[in-house]
Structure formats: structure tokens, C-alpha cells
Scaffold this motif. Structure first.
Motif, PDB file in Angstrom:
ATOM      1  N   ILE A  36       0.851  -1.198   0.000  1.00 35.98           N
ATOM      2  CA  ILE A  36       0.000   0.000   0.000  1.00 35.98           C
ATOM      3  C   ILE A  36       0.883   1.242   0.000  1.00 35.98           C
ATOM      4  CG2 ILE A  36      -1.750   1.304   1.273  1.00 35.98           C
ATOM      5  CD1 ILE A  36      -2.730  -1.339   2.442  1.00 35.98           C
ATOM      6  N   SER A  37       0.703   2.111  -0.977  1.00 33.09           N
ATOM      7  CA  SER A  37       1.533   3.319  -1.077  1.00 33.09           C
ATOM      8  C   SER A  37       0.890   4.536  -0.413  1.00 33.09           C
ATOM      9  CB  SER A  37       1.818   3.643  -2.553  1.00 33.09           C
ATOM     10  OG  SER A  37       0.601   3.867  -3.250  1.00 33.09           O
ATOM     11  N   SER A  38      -0.416   4.458  -0.154  1.00 32.57           N
ATOM     12  CA  SER A  38      -1.126   5.596   0.433  1.00 32.57           C
ATOM     13  C   SER A  38      -0.925   5.643   1.943  1.00 32.57           C
ATOM     14  CB  SER A  38      -2.621   5.504   0.119  1.00 32.57           C
ATOM     15  OG  SER A  38      -3.354   6.431   0.897  1.00 32.57           O
ATOM     16  N   PHE A  39      -0.322   6.733   2.432  1.00 30.35           N
ATOM     17  CA  PHE A  39      -0.123   6.875   3.875  1.00 30.35           C
ATOM     18  C   PHE A  39      -1.462   7.034   4.600  1.00 30.35           C
ATOM     19  CE2 PHE A  39       3.915   8.623   2.121  1.00 30.35           C
ATOM     20  CZ  PHE A  39       4.717   7.586   2.561  1.00 30.35           C
ATOM     21  N   LYS A  40      -2.439   7.598   3.912  1.00 26.94           N
ATOM     22  CA  LYS A  40      -3.772   7.753   4.504  1.00 26.94           C
ATOM     23  C   LYS A  40      -4.402   6.383   4.751  1.00 26.94           C
ATOM     24  CE  LYS A  40      -8.272   9.974   3.742  1.00 26.94           C
ATOM     25  NZ  LYS A  40      -9.083  10.792   2.816  1.00 26.94           N
ATOM     26  N   ASP A  41      -4.278   5.478   3.761  1.00 27.26           N
ATOM     27  CA  ASP A  41      -4.824   4.130   3.908  1.00 27.26           C
ATOM     28  C   ASP A  41      -4.104   3.362   5.013  1.00 27.26           C
ATOM     29  OD1 ASP A  41      -6.581   4.664   1.866  1.00 27.26           O
ATOM     30  OD2 ASP A  41      -5.431   3.607   0.322  1.00 27.26           O
ATOM     31  N   LEU A  42      -2.793   3.545   5.108  1.00 27.96           N
ATOM     32  CA  LEU A  42      -2.034   2.877   6.165  1.00 27.96           C
ATOM     33  C   LEU A  42      -2.450   3.378   7.541  1.00 27.96           C
ATOM     34  CD1 LEU A  42       1.575   2.738   4.650  1.00 27.96           C
ATOM     35  CD2 LEU A  42       0.034   0.818   5.064  1.00 27.96           C
ATOM     36  N   SER A  67       9.003   7.722  -0.214  1.00 26.56           N
ATOM     37  CA  SER A  67       8.792   8.956  -0.970  1.00 26.56           C
ATOM     38  C   SER A  67       7.468   9.590  -0.575  1.00 26.56           C
ATOM     39  CB  SER A  67       8.796   8.669  -2.475  1.00 26.56           C
ATOM     40  OG  SER A  67       8.463   9.848  -3.194  1.00 26.56           O
ATOM     41  N   PHE A  68       7.534  10.874  -0.252  1.00 21.97           N
ATOM     42  CA  PHE A  68       6.333  11.628   0.082  1.00 21.97           C
ATOM     43  C   PHE A  68       5.870  12.467  -1.108  1.00 21.97           C
ATOM     44  CE2 PHE A  68       8.269  10.734   4.140  1.00 21.97           C
ATOM     45  CZ  PHE A  68       7.182  10.418   4.948  1.00 21.97           C
ATOM     46  N   ALA A  69       6.506  12.271  -2.257  1.00 19.77           N
ATOM     47  CA  ALA A  69       6.151  13.029  -3.450  1.00 19.77           C
ATOM     48  C   ALA A  69       4.692  12.766  -3.802  1.00 19.77           C
ATOM     49  CB  ALA A  69       7.054  12.631  -4.615  1.00 19.77           C
ATOM     50  N   GLY A  70       3.929  13.830  -4.001  1.00 20.75           N
ATOM     51  CA  GLY A  70       2.524  13.697  -4.343  1.00 20.75           C
ATOM     52  C   GLY A  70       1.591  13.667  -3.158  1.00 20.75           C
ATOM     53  N   TRP A  71       2.144  13.743  -1.937  1.00 20.38           N
ATOM     54  CA  TRP A  71       1.307  13.700  -0.738  1.00 20.38           C
ATOM     55  C   TRP A  71       1.395  15.020   0.021  1.00 20.38           C
ATOM     56  CZ3 TRP A  71      -1.945   9.859  -0.723  1.00 20.38           C
ATOM     57  CH2 TRP A  71      -1.604   8.675  -1.393  1.00 20.38           C
ATOM     58  N   ARG A  80       6.779  11.223  11.922  1.00 18.12           N
ATOM     59  CA  ARG A  80       6.197  10.017  12.525  1.00 18.12           C
ATOM     60  C   ARG A  80       6.417   8.799  11.635  1.00 18.12           C
ATOM     61  NH1 ARG A  80       1.737  12.101  13.723  1.00 18.12           N
ATOM     62  NH2 ARG A  80       0.505  11.470  11.904  1.00 18.12           N
ATOM     63  N   VAL A  81       6.214   8.955  10.332  1.00 20.72           N
ATOM     64  CA  VAL A  81       6.407   7.846   9.405  1.00 20.72           C
ATOM     65  C   VAL A  81       7.880   7.478   9.308  1.00 20.72           C
ATOM     66  CG1 VAL A  81       6.198   7.108   7.002  1.00 20.72           C
ATOM     67  CG2 VAL A  81       4.339   8.397   8.060  1.00 20.72           C
ATOM     68  N   VAL A  82       8.754   8.475   9.184  1.00 20.60           N
ATOM     69  CA  VAL A  82      10.194   8.212   9.084  1.00 20.60           C
ATOM     70  C   VAL A  82      10.710   7.545  10.356  1.00 20.60           C
ATOM     71  CG1 VAL A  82      12.480   9.265   8.828  1.00 20.60           C
ATOM     72  CG2 VAL A  82      10.563  10.106   7.468  1.00 20.60           C
ATOM     73  N   ARG A  83      10.172   7.940  11.490  1.00 23.88           N
ATOM     74  CA  ARG A  83      10.573   7.346  12.769  1.00 23.88           C
ATOM     75  C   ARG A  83      10.285   5.847  12.790  1.00 23.88           C
ATOM     76  NH1 ARG A  83       7.479  10.361  15.888  1.00 23.88           N
ATOM     77  NH2 ARG A  83       8.892  12.136  15.663  1.00 23.88           N
ATOM     78  N   ALA A  84       9.182   5.438  12.170  1.00 28.50           N
ATOM     79  CA  ALA A  84       8.807   4.019  12.148  1.00 28.50           C
ATOM     80  C   ALA A  84       9.624   3.237  11.123  1.00 28.50           C
ATOM     81  CB  ALA A  84       7.321   3.876  11.834  1.00 28.50           C
ATOM     82  N   ALA A  85      10.124   3.922  10.094  1.00 27.69           N
ATOM     83  CA  ALA A  85      10.874   3.250   9.018  1.00 27.69           C
ATOM     84  C   ALA A  85      12.360   3.239   9.348  1.00 27.69           C
ATOM     85  CB  ALA A  85      10.605   3.951   7.690  1.00 27.69           C
ATOM     86  N   LYS A 109      13.206  17.046  13.444  1.00 28.52           N
ATOM     87  CA  LYS A 109      12.600  15.819  13.959  1.00 28.52           C
ATOM     88  C   LYS A 109      13.108  14.601  13.201  1.00 28.52           C
ATOM     89  CE  LYS A 109       8.379  18.038  15.624  1.00 28.52           C
ATOM     90  NZ  LYS A 109       6.909  18.178  15.494  1.00 28.52           N
ATOM     91  N   ILE A 110      13.259  14.733  11.894  1.00 32.68           N
ATOM     92  CA  ILE A 110      13.792  13.624  11.095  1.00 32.68           C
ATOM     93  C   ILE A 110      15.239  13.333  11.483  1.00 32.68           C
ATOM     94  CG2 ILE A 110      14.466  12.935   8.749  1.00 32.68           C
ATOM     95  CD1 ILE A 110      12.005  14.480   7.751  1.00 32.68           C
TER      96      ILE A 110
END
Length: 239
Positions: A36-42, A67-71, A80-85, A109-110
Motif C-alpha cells: 500500500i503506497s497511500s499513507f492515509k490508507d495505512l 517517498s512523500f512526493a505527491g502527498w 512520525r512515518v520516518v521514525r517508524a521506518a 525531527k527527522i
């Protein structure tokens, strides 16, 4: 009576389906969520139950490219997402058509995340909301960095000094239209980063003599656009 029986059967089917999903191991859920590429869906999936949340977290932990391109994202959601990855190797938070709202605060933060020391590639292309302060905070912790794109930003020589001091593995850097960067910053960068192979200076306001100096320091350096026909002594907007 029949209507009641039908509703009851539907309820039983729903419970059975839920039970089947609950039986899926976390590893399999993580694999499914990784597609799943959509962060909203995740984000929505992580709110279903604890097991799904663990699956989402594990799917992010497995990612090596993000990649956050397009979001449309902001400092907090991105961090928050980078922290988990935490196995991340490539991070792209370039400007998108949706208006990425990353600031120096987000870069800070990153810079505190677990993965930052292992990042090989970072793209901050077109991020008008960042300054030297945020870039310096990030690159001073990204000691494994090999590829950096800061084109279209308003950084100055201060950021290049930080890159030169903190990123000895840097191989390519894109400074597209970074018109606040001067000859001094470029020379410092090439002098200290001996593994630098390519530098993109399109749209920069620097004298042509500067590129002659860079090639004198590192003859194999690829300066883009082509530097085959340099006229020494001229001021040049590279385009």
C-alpha cells in the motif's frame, strides 16, 4: 421473520470473516501493508485493531525507500512515518503539487530518527520552507549520505560547509538554482568531499572561473550542465 434471519446470517458471515482476518500472522499483514503506497490508507488500517497496527508498523520498518512526493504532509506526520521506518536508506520529501509543508522543524525531527545515520539518499528538491538551519541539523547526522538533492531551495554556503564536514561519502549533489550558494561554498565542498563524482549547478550565479578551480581540485568531477566550453573570466548563470 425471513428478514431477521437474513440479517442474522449476514452478521454471522461478518464475524467469520473478521475471525479469518484475525488469524493472519503479523508477518503476512506486514507484507500486505507494504504493498500500500497511500499513507492515509495505512493510517486507517493501523486504527482497525492492535494486530493491524503492528502489521503497519512492521511494514514501515521493512521499507528501505520512502517517498512523500505527491502527498500533502506536514512536519509531524512526516517525522512520525520516518521514525517508524528505521531501516530506511532513501528518503524523498521533495515539493509536490499538493503543497508539502515541511519546515526546519520537520527536518530537525527527522534528524533525531533512528534511520538518519544509515540514509544514503535524501531529496529536498524545491522545499521553499526550509533554510540552512534545518538542512544543517539533518546532514550533520546523515554521515552515510551519498546522494543529496537540495535543488530549488534557499540554502547558502553554510549548508555546504556542513555537508563538507559531515558527509565524507557524498558522491552526487544537486544544487539546481541554489542562487545563494557562492564560489566559496563550492570550493570547500569539492576540497573536502574527495568521493564527490557529480555536481549539478544549473541556474546558479557563479563565475566560470569557479568551475575551472573545481576541476583543478578534482579533474574527474562531472559538472552539470556540461563545462566543455568555459570562458574564463566571465560571470555565468548556468542554464
Amino acid at each position: 421473520m425471513k428478514g431477521g434471519e437474513g440479517a442474522e446470517k449476514e452478521a454471522v458471515k461478518a464475524i467469520e470473516l473478521e475471525a479469518e482476518i484475525e488469524r493472519l500472522p503479523v508477518d503476512l499483514l506486514a507484507f500486505i501493508f507494504s504493498l500500500i503506497s497511500s499513507f492515509k490508507d495505512l493510517a486507517q488500517a493501523s486504527g482497525v485493531c492492535r494486530k493491524w497496527r503492528r502489521g503497519v508498523e512492521e511494514s514501515l520498518a521493512r521499507k528501505e525507500r520512502l517517498s512523500f512526493a505527491g502527498w500533502k504532509v506536514d512536519d509531524e506526520s512526516t517525522a512520525r512515518v520516518v521514525r517508524a521506518a528505521y531501516n530506511l536508506k532513501e528518503l524523498d520529501i521533495s515539493r509536490s503539487c499538493w503543497g508539502c509543508q515541511i519546515t526546519d522543524g520537520g527536518l530537525y525531527k527527522i534528524s533525531l530518527t533512528k534511520c538518519v545515520g544509515n540514509l544514503l539518499s535524501i531529496s529536498l528538491w524545491g522545499m521553499a520552507g526550509i533554510t540552512d538551519k534545518g538542512v544543517i541539523q539533518l546532514v550533520t547526522r546523515a554521515n552515510s549520505l551519498q546522494h543529496l538533492n537540495v535543488g530549488g531551495t534557499f540554502i547558502t554556503d553554510d549548508s555546504l560547509y556542513a555537508i563538507a564536514s559531515s558527509c565524507p561519502q557524498i558522491k552526487t549533489i544537486i544544487l539546481w538554482s541554489c542562487r545563494h550558494v557562492t564560489q566559496s561554498g563550492l570550493i570547500m565542498l569539492v576540497n573536502k568531499c574527495r568521493k564527490l563524482e557529480s555536481i549539478n549547478v544549473w541556474g546558479m550565479r557563479v563565475p566560470v572561473d569557479c568551475f575551472v578551480s573545481l576541476l583543478a581540485i578534482s579533474p574527474a568531477l562531472k559538472i552539470k550542465p556540461s563545462t566543455q566550453h568555459l570562458s574564463v573570466g566571465m560571470s555565468w548563470v548556468v542554464s
